[in-house]
Design an enzyme around this catalytic site. Structure first.
Site, PDB file in Angstrom:
ATOM      1  N   CYS A 111       0.803  -1.237   0.000  1.00 44.40           N
ATOM      2  CA  CYS A 111       0.000   0.000   0.000  1.00 44.40           C
ATOM      3  C   CYS A 111       0.834   1.285   0.000  1.00 44.40           C
ATOM      4  O   CYS A 111       0.767   2.056  -0.955  1.00 44.40           O
ATOM      5  CB  CYS A 111      -0.939  -0.003   1.202  1.00 44.40           C
ATOM      6  SG  CYS A 111      -2.133  -1.338   1.124  1.00 44.40           S
TER       7      CYS A 111
HETATM    8  N1  LIG Z   1      -2.783  -5.979   1.920  1.00 43.58           N
HETATM    9  C1  LIG Z   1      -3.328  -4.918   2.474  1.00 43.58           C
HETATM   10  O1  LIG Z   1      -3.023  -4.596   3.601  1.00 43.58           O
HETATM   11  C2  LIG Z   1      -4.345  -4.078   1.728  1.00 43.58           C
HETATM   12  C3  LIG Z   1      -5.108  -3.172   2.462  1.00 43.58           C
HETATM   13  C4  LIG Z   1      -6.048  -2.409   1.819  1.00 43.58           C
HETATM   14  C5  LIG Z   1      -6.193  -2.515   0.443  1.00 43.58           C
HETATM   15  N2  LIG Z   1      -5.427  -3.385  -0.272  1.00 43.58           N
HETATM   16  C6  LIG Z   1      -5.661  -3.463  -1.707  1.00 43.58           C
HETATM   17  O2  LIG Z   1      -6.420  -4.631  -1.976  1.00 43.58           O
HETATM   18  C7  LIG Z   1      -6.055  -5.195  -3.230  1.00 43.58           C
HETATM   19  C8  LIG Z   1      -5.610  -6.626  -3.034  1.00 43.58           C
HETATM   20  O3  LIG Z   1      -4.466  -6.634  -2.215  1.00 43.58           O
HETATM   21  P1  LIG Z   1      -4.011  -7.908  -1.401  1.00 43.58           P
HETATM   22  O4  LIG Z   1      -3.043  -7.425  -0.389  1.00 43.58           O
HETATM   23  O5  LIG Z   1      -5.184  -8.706  -0.961  1.00 43.58           O
HETATM   24  O6  LIG Z   1      -3.229  -8.713  -2.541  1.00 43.58           O
HETATM   25  P2  LIG Z   1      -2.678 -10.211  -2.456  1.00 43.58           P
HETATM   26  O7  LIG Z   1      -1.536 -10.281  -3.380  1.00 43.58           O
HETATM   27  O8  LIG Z   1      -2.500 -10.630  -1.036  1.00 43.58           O
HETATM   28  O9  LIG Z   1      -3.865 -11.075  -3.037  1.00 43.58           O
HETATM   29  C9  LIG Z   1      -4.328 -10.969  -4.327  1.00 43.58           C
HETATM   30  C10 LIG Z   1      -4.813 -12.339  -4.773  1.00 43.58           C
HETATM   31  O10 LIG Z   1      -5.407 -12.150  -6.045  1.00 43.58           O
HETATM   32  C11 LIG Z   1      -5.047 -13.254  -6.862  1.00 43.58           C
HETATM   33  N3  LIG Z   1      -5.231 -12.843  -8.229  1.00 43.58           N
HETATM   34  C12 LIG Z   1      -4.455 -12.068  -8.993  1.00 43.58           C
HETATM   35  N4  LIG Z   1      -5.029 -11.842 -10.184  1.00 43.58           N
HETATM   36  C13 LIG Z   1      -6.194 -12.504 -10.168  1.00 43.58           C
HETATM   37  C14 LIG Z   1      -7.237 -12.653 -11.081  1.00 43.58           C
HETATM   38  N5  LIG Z   1      -7.207 -12.060 -12.258  1.00 43.58           N
HETATM   39  N6  LIG Z   1      -8.281 -13.423 -10.743  1.00 43.58           N
HETATM   40  C15 LIG Z   1      -8.329 -14.017  -9.540  1.00 43.58           C
HETATM   41  N7  LIG Z   1      -7.380 -13.905  -8.621  1.00 43.58           N
HETATM   42  C16 LIG Z   1      -6.330 -13.141  -8.919  1.00 43.58           C
HETATM   43  C17 LIG Z   1      -3.640 -13.602  -6.460  1.00 43.58           C
HETATM   44  O11 LIG Z   1      -3.318 -14.946  -6.764  1.00 43.58           O
HETATM   45  C18 LIG Z   1      -3.680 -13.345  -4.944  1.00 43.58           C
HETATM   46  O12 LIG Z   1      -3.994 -14.519  -4.221  1.00 43.58           O
HETATM   47  C19 LIG Z   1      -4.979  -4.278  -3.784  1.00 43.58           C
HETATM   48  O13 LIG Z   1      -5.575  -3.318  -4.597  1.00 43.58           O
HETATM   49  C20 LIG Z   1      -4.422  -3.623  -2.542  1.00 43.58           C
HETATM   50  O14 LIG Z   1      -3.835  -2.356  -2.813  1.00 43.58           O
HETATM   51  C21 LIG Z   1      -4.522  -4.170   0.355  1.00 43.58           C
END
Ligand SMILES: NC(=O)c1ccc[n+]([C@@H]2O[C@H](COP(=O)([O-])OP(=O)(O)OC[C@H]3O[C@@H](n4cnc5c(N)ncnc54)[C@H](O)[C@@H]3O)[C@@H](O)[C@H]2O)c1
Length: 401
Positions: free
Chosen positions: A257
């Site tokens: 982030c």
């Molecule tokens: N991690 C955090 O603390 C956090 C907090 C708030 C917001 N976010 C936002 O949330 C979103 C997701 O982040 P995250 O940390 O969960 O990511 P992550 O990498 O932990 O998880 C994403 C998942 O999506 C899967 N993936 C990728 N492309 C895909 C597709 N086309 N179809 C299905 N699955 C797919 C991946 O295999 C992975 O398991 C991002 O935009 C991030 O900025 C993250």
């Protein structure tokens, strides 16, 4: 009601386990290994207990899948996929596009699509909606909403239930349905008047952190040059009961982030001809911290690290998580190696990283603490090398910022 959640990472899996207490949830992920483990009841995310997952699977309310056909029949589809930067540090919406393709190709009845992935204002209206329409063969009209995720992995005091959640739909019907959905497992819903406000608020929250972290990192360098303690100065400033919020210096920022989201805001600002000088500069200051730290270590060690065994303690981007995305430890290690140091790292929470394993916490010439997990004993860190440089402010008696 059946819900599909696309992406089963930090955000998607967390929301899945909360939603599955009220709905039938299908967790769709493109990674077969993650899906296989989830279906065995093995969580890969801190904060999501495997036992909770197992109970949800047993109750029939949760299953993971890589098959687009399994999301058919869902009334709500939540997008929670990565939004990283491209190699030239531009917003990379390719994962969102691919999620839209899954939705467009699998869903033929009208549904509510909610985006939880972080992106710049206008993404829902100008990218997600047209992309799903492009991939849909029938003339189906979906509802669209945004509810940016605020989860902070590894944190116990704030979770899905008690963290206020922003939301807004592209239509009043989408907004109402989104409120109804989240009200099942979130106590405090905050409606805003447009999707763009919700998208921008999320980016601004993380930009606020990035800029303040950069400010305190710059101040740490100023305090050192003045020969005063940065920590004592910050504690002193923090006695002011209003108008001040304490941030602490570090080796830089990491995770998915803080190093990324502000660049999304800067990119959209520049596209609209607005300045983003603060955001760009903050990014530079945070990135330069690793070099500054290595410079300090070199100075304290006779001007050279050539052939010295340096142990980097803690490579996760923050304490008590195994997440190494964008970790500042990577740049610290790079700079140490460019100075001729023989670098290994210790982090039992991370275990393995970049083809290397966590080294024992002893026997080094120099130790540089980048991240201090609660489970790592302060005394053992101090005993790991004759010279210890601490970037966290948590190892009393070590040299540091
Ligand atoms: N991690 C955090 O603390 C956090 C907090 C708030 C917001 N976010 C936002 O949330 C979103 C997701 O982040 P995250 O940390 O969960 O990511 P992550 O990498 O932990 O998880 C994403 C998942 O999506 C899967 N993936 C990728 N492309 C895909 C597709 N086309 N179809 C299905 N699955 C797919 C991946 O295999 C992975 O398991 C991002 O935009 C991030 O900025 C993250």
């Amino acid at each position: 009601m059946k819900i599909a959640i696309i992406g089963q990472g930090y955000v998607g899996l967390t929301i899945s386990t909360f939603a599955a207490e009220h709905f039938e949830v299908v967790g769709f992920d493109s990674n077969q290994k993650i899906v296989d483990n989830l279906n065995l009841g093995i969580s890969h995310i801190e904060g999501v207990q495997s036992s909770k997952l197992q109970n949800l699977i047993k109750s029939g309310n949760y299953k993971a899948t890589t098959k687009g056909s399994d999301i058919q029949g869902s009334e709500i589809v939540v997008i929670a996929v990565p939004t990283p930067l491209t190699h030239d540090r531009k917003p990379d919406l390719s994962y969102i596009d691919s999620a839209c393709k899954t939705i467009g190709e699998s869903i033929s009845e009208p549904i509510l699509v909610i985006n939880e992935s972080t992106s710049f204002p206008g993404t829902l209206r100008n990218f997600i909606k047209p992309a799903i329409e492009k991939y849909t063969s029938s003339q189906v009209e979906h509802l669209y909403a945004i509810s940016p995720e605020r989860v902070d992995p590894g944190r116990d005091d704030f979770n899905q239930k008690n963290t206020p959640r922003l939301y807004s739909g592209l239509t009043s019907e989408a907004t109402a349905k989104t409120r109804e959905f989240y009200s099942k497992f979130c106590d405090n819903l905050v409606e805003v008047t447009s999707a763009e406000v919700a998208e921008a608020a999320k980016l601004f929250e993380n930009t606020f952190r990035q800029v303040n972290i950069a400010l305190v990192n710059e101040f740490a360098q100023i305090a050192h040059s003045l020969g005063i303690s940065v920590y004592e100065t910050l504690d002193a400033a923090n006695t002011k009961p209003y108008g001040f919020m304490k941030f602490t210096p570090s080796a830089g920022v990491g995770g998915h982030c803080i190093p990324v989201d502000p660049t999304y805001l800067a990119a959209v600002a520049e596209e609209h001809g607005a300045p983003a000088t603060f955001i760009r500069r903050a990014n530079e200051v945070n990135l330069d911290m690793s070099e500054y730290i290595v410079r300090r270590v070199v100075e304290d060690n006779g001007g050279s690290l050539q052939g010295k065994a340096v142990l980097v303690v803690g490579v996760a981007y923050k304490p008590n998580v195994a997440d190494v995305r964008e970790t500042a430890a990577e740049l610290v290690i790079q700079h140490l190696r460019s100075q001729g140091a023989v670098v290994s790292w210790h982090d039992e929470v991370v275990g393995n990283w970049k083809g290397e394993s966590s080294a024992p916490l002893h026997g080094a010439d120099i130790a540089v603490v980048v991240t201090k997990h609660d489970s790592v004993d302060e005394k053992k860190i101090l005993a790991s090398a004759p010279y210890v440089f601490d970037t966290t402010g948590k190892v009393k008696g070590a040299k540091g910022l």
